[in-house]
Scaffold this active site. Structure first.
Site, PDB file in Angstrom:
ATOM      1  N   CYS A   1       0.817  -1.224   0.000  1.00  0.00           N
ATOM      2  CA  CYS A   1       0.000   0.000   0.000  1.00  0.00           C
ATOM      3  C   CYS A   1       0.852   1.278   0.000  1.00  0.00           C
ATOM      4  O   CYS A   1       0.332   2.358  -0.243  1.00  0.00           O
ATOM      5  CB  CYS A   1      -0.954   0.004   1.186  1.00  0.00           C
TER       6      CYS A   1
ATOM      7  N   HIS B   1      -3.020   7.235   2.122  1.00  0.00           N
ATOM      8  CA  HIS B   1      -3.502   5.924   1.678  1.00  0.00           C
ATOM      9  C   HIS B   1      -4.870   5.677   2.314  1.00  0.00           C
ATOM     10  O   HIS B   1      -5.096   5.960   3.490  1.00  0.00           O
ATOM     11  CB  HIS B   1      -2.510   4.843   2.106  1.00  0.00           C
TER      12      HIS B   1
ATOM     13  N   ASN C   1     -10.260  -0.016   0.067  1.00  0.00           N
ATOM     14  CA  ASN C   1      -8.797   0.063   0.076  1.00  0.00           C
ATOM     15  C   ASN C   1      -8.272  -0.522  -1.238  1.00  0.00           C
ATOM     16  O   ASN C   1      -8.378  -1.727  -1.464  1.00  0.00           O
ATOM     17  CB  ASN C   1      -8.276  -0.723   1.279  1.00  0.00           C
TER      18      ASN C   1
HETATM   19  N1  ACO Z   1     -18.918  -8.206   9.230  1.00  0.00           N
HETATM   20  C1  ACO Z   1     -19.460  -8.476  10.432  1.00  0.00           C
HETATM   21  N2  ACO Z   1     -18.740  -8.902  11.483  1.00  0.00           N
HETATM   22  C2  ACO Z   1     -17.409  -9.050  11.294  1.00  0.00           C
HETATM   23  C3  ACO Z   1     -16.799  -8.796  10.071  1.00  0.00           C
HETATM   24  C4  ACO Z   1     -17.614  -8.361   9.009  1.00  0.00           C
HETATM   25  N3  ACO Z   1     -17.112  -8.063   7.791  1.00  0.00           N
HETATM   26  N4  ACO Z   1     -15.475  -9.041  10.197  1.00  0.00           N
HETATM   27  C5  ACO Z   1     -15.273  -9.427  11.462  1.00  0.00           C
HETATM   28  N5  ACO Z   1     -16.431  -9.443  12.128  1.00  0.00           N
HETATM   29  C6  ACO Z   1     -16.661  -9.794  13.520  1.00  0.00           C
HETATM   30  C7  ACO Z   1     -15.651 -10.775  14.046  1.00  0.00           C
HETATM   31  O1  ACO Z   1     -16.014 -12.102  13.750  1.00  0.00           O
HETATM   32  C8  ACO Z   1     -15.714 -10.507  15.525  1.00  0.00           C
HETATM   33  O2  ACO Z   1     -16.848 -11.147  16.049  1.00  0.00           O
HETATM   34  P1  ACO Z   1     -16.837 -11.790  17.528  1.00  0.00           P
HETATM   35  O3  ACO Z   1     -16.599 -10.627  18.455  1.00  0.00           O
HETATM   36  O4  ACO Z   1     -18.189 -12.395  17.637  1.00  0.00           O
HETATM   37  O5  ACO Z   1     -15.696 -12.752  17.533  1.00  0.00           O
HETATM   38  C9  ACO Z   1     -15.959  -9.005  15.604  1.00  0.00           C
HETATM   39  O6  ACO Z   1     -16.502  -8.628  14.314  1.00  0.00           O
HETATM   40  C10 ACO Z   1     -14.733  -8.202  15.893  1.00  0.00           C
HETATM   41  O7  ACO Z   1     -13.664  -8.639  15.037  1.00  0.00           O
HETATM   42  P2  ACO Z   1     -12.287  -7.927  15.018  1.00  0.00           P
HETATM   43  O8  ACO Z   1     -11.420  -8.530  13.956  1.00  0.00           O
HETATM   44  O9  ACO Z   1     -11.744  -7.859  16.414  1.00  0.00           O
HETATM   45  O10 ACO Z   1     -12.745  -6.483  14.543  1.00  0.00           O
HETATM   46  P3  ACO Z   1     -12.073  -5.101  14.796  1.00  0.00           P
HETATM   47  O11 ACO Z   1     -12.879  -4.306  15.726  1.00  0.00           O
HETATM   48  O12 ACO Z   1     -10.592  -5.212  15.050  1.00  0.00           O
HETATM   49  O13 ACO Z   1     -12.239  -4.453  13.354  1.00  0.00           O
HETATM   50  C11 ACO Z   1     -10.956  -3.982  11.391  1.00  0.00           C
HETATM   51  C12 ACO Z   1     -11.595  -5.070  12.234  1.00  0.00           C
HETATM   52  C13 ACO Z   1     -12.033  -3.092  10.820  1.00  0.00           C
HETATM   53  C14 ACO Z   1     -10.198  -4.666  10.265  1.00  0.00           C
HETATM   54  C15 ACO Z   1     -10.005  -3.173  12.299  1.00  0.00           C
HETATM   55  O14 ACO Z   1      -9.113  -3.999  12.981  1.00  0.00           O
HETATM   56  C16 ACO Z   1      -9.232  -2.168  11.533  1.00  0.00           C
HETATM   57  O15 ACO Z   1      -9.757  -1.149  11.176  1.00  0.00           O
HETATM   58  N6  ACO Z   1      -7.943  -2.451  11.270  1.00  0.00           N
HETATM   59  C17 ACO Z   1      -7.127  -1.642  10.437  1.00  0.00           C
HETATM   60  C18 ACO Z   1      -6.614  -2.522   9.373  1.00  0.00           C
HETATM   61  C19 ACO Z   1      -6.935  -2.047   7.987  1.00  0.00           C
HETATM   62  O16 ACO Z   1      -7.629  -1.090   7.721  1.00  0.00           O
HETATM   63  N7  ACO Z   1      -6.341  -2.786   7.094  1.00  0.00           N
HETATM   64  C20 ACO Z   1      -6.409  -2.485   5.708  1.00  0.00           C
HETATM   65  C21 ACO Z   1      -5.235  -3.054   5.037  1.00  0.00           C
HETATM   66  S1  ACO Z   1      -3.762  -2.525   5.725  1.00  0.00           S
HETATM   67  C22 ACO Z   1      -3.337  -1.174   4.958  1.00  0.00           C
HETATM   68  O17 ACO Z   1      -3.806  -0.833   3.919  1.00  0.00           O
HETATM   69  C23 ACO Z   1      -2.304  -0.385   5.613  1.00  0.00           C
END
Ligand code: ACO
Length: 321
Positions: A115, A248, A278
């Site tokens: 990225c 980004h 993304n």
């Molecule tokens: N829809 C519904 N529920 C979901 C989904 C979905 N798409 N994905 C995960 N869940 C659920 C999980 O199963 C979990 O359920 P549980 O509590 O019953 O076990 C719950 O949501 C929480 O899951 P987490 O993975 O802990 O979710 P989190 O709050 O961390 O959010 C996210 C995930 C949005 C990816 C967050 O960590 C984030 O914003 N990270 C930044 C990473 C990013 O943006 N990466 C992009 C690529 S990297 C880059 O470009 C630099």
């Protein structure tokens, strides 16, 4: 002194937007509320299975070349930042060069910094131009991330989209790129990776994107703040003198947290993550082109482009448009 200046921008998105509700209708166990609430993403574009990164790159490049008012054969350097190349080889840049009908023998290569790829590619092209060895570079970020998504992993497949953005960077007596900073720390490689390889005619390992979302979030906010300050300091400027932050586009909460750390209000931040998701290396040039074409970014504005991604890599480019 030779400067490297952006002469034109272009971008391309394949097909119609695919909304969060469309993903639910396709059988993914998610909701608009979950995706939009956690990431700000409402839609993304997904390329048809036979559309490749070089095709998206071509469409974006044609628009950038037209905006710059040059011809394909005026280009002597082609750099494509991508993690989703058409082939293992030849490079996507070589395929793009052929597609554009560049017959001048221009150098062409791909650059892999995930990225952060576009920031790396722009900084690399700037060094070629400022050295005097090259006059006009086509710098592209192009991705078909939909190919490396595990559509059974709702934690990652809802986050990404496909697209391409391009700029023409050319030698100029007037300032263009003011400062660049590129960094990497490969020890963080497991938190965002596609840990597969082609061997003996088969993919071995895992061919899909895997991510520790919370670790990525923390790392991204930290380094995006640091590298933004680094380029501004390097140029002898202050953040007040930056007209637009073009980060980004991974996640609106990462972008908001970065803006807050830098004291930049969201009115001075270009965001496309809601409409594009993304698009990895394509996200910065896509956002830049959108803001140029809708008139927000004007000639003379100072732009701070910055990215972070797998590797981990991170980097920034401060430029006068
Ligand atoms: N829809 C519904 N529920 C979901 C989904 C979905 N798409 N994905 C995960 N869940 C659920 C999980 O199963 C979990 O359920 P549980 O509590 O019953 O076990 C719950 O949501 C929480 O899951 P987490 O993975 O802990 O979710 P989190 O709050 O961390 O959010 C996210 C995930 C949005 C990816 C967050 O960590 C984030 O914003 N990270 C930044 C990473 C990013 O943006 N990466 C992009 C690529 S990297 C880059 O470009 C630099």
């Amino acid at each position: 002194m030779i400067h490297a200046r952006v002469a034109g921008t272009g971008s391309f998105l394949p097909g119609k937007p695919v909304t969060n509700d469309d993903l639910v209708a396709r059988g993914i166990d998610t909701s608009d509320e979950w995706i939009a609430g956690r990431t700000g993403i409402r839609a993304r574009h997904l390329a048809d299975p036979d559309v490749t990164a070089s095709q998206l790159a071509y469409e974006a490049s044609v628009r950038a070349i037209e905006a710059a008012g040059c011809r394909p054969n005026d280009i002597d350097l082609v750099i494509v930042a991508t993690s989703t190349p058409d082939y293992i080889f030849p490079s996507t840049a070589a395929l793009l060069q052929a597609r554009l009908g560049i017959t001048s023998g221009a150098a062409a290569f791909d650059l892999q910094a995930v990225c952060t790829g576009f920031a790396y590619a722009l900084a690399t092209a700037e060094k070629f131009i400022r050295s005097g060895s090259h006059q006009r570079a086509l710098v592209v970020g192009a991705e078909v991330f939909s190919r490396i998504l595990d559509w059974d992993d709702r934690g990652t497949c809802v986050l990404f989209g496909d697209g391409a953005g391009a700029v023409i960077l050319e030698a100029s007596e007037r300032p263009g790129i003011l400062a660049t900073a590129l960094h990497a720390d490969g020890s963080h490689n497991p938190i965002l990776c596609v840990p597969g390889q082609v061997s003996r005619g088969q993919v071995t390992g895992d061919p899909f994107l895997r991510m520790d979302g919370q670790a990525v979030f923390k790392f991204a906010v930290k380094v995006l703040g640091e590298v933004a300050r680094e380029v501004v300091d390097q140029a002898g400027l202050s953040l007040d003198q930056v007209d637009w932050l073009i980060p980004h586009q991974a996640n609106i909460r990462i972008i908001q947290a970065t803006g807050k750390r830098l004291g930049l209000p969201m009115e001075r931040v270009i965001t496309t993550v809601a409409q594009h998701g993304n698009t990895s290396a394509a996200s910065i040039p896509l956002a830049l082109d959108l803001a140029v074409r809708d008139g927000r970014v004007q000639r003379g504005h100072r732009l701070l482009l910055e990215g972070v991604g797998g590797g981990f890599t991170w980097g920034a480019v401060l430029l006068e448009f």
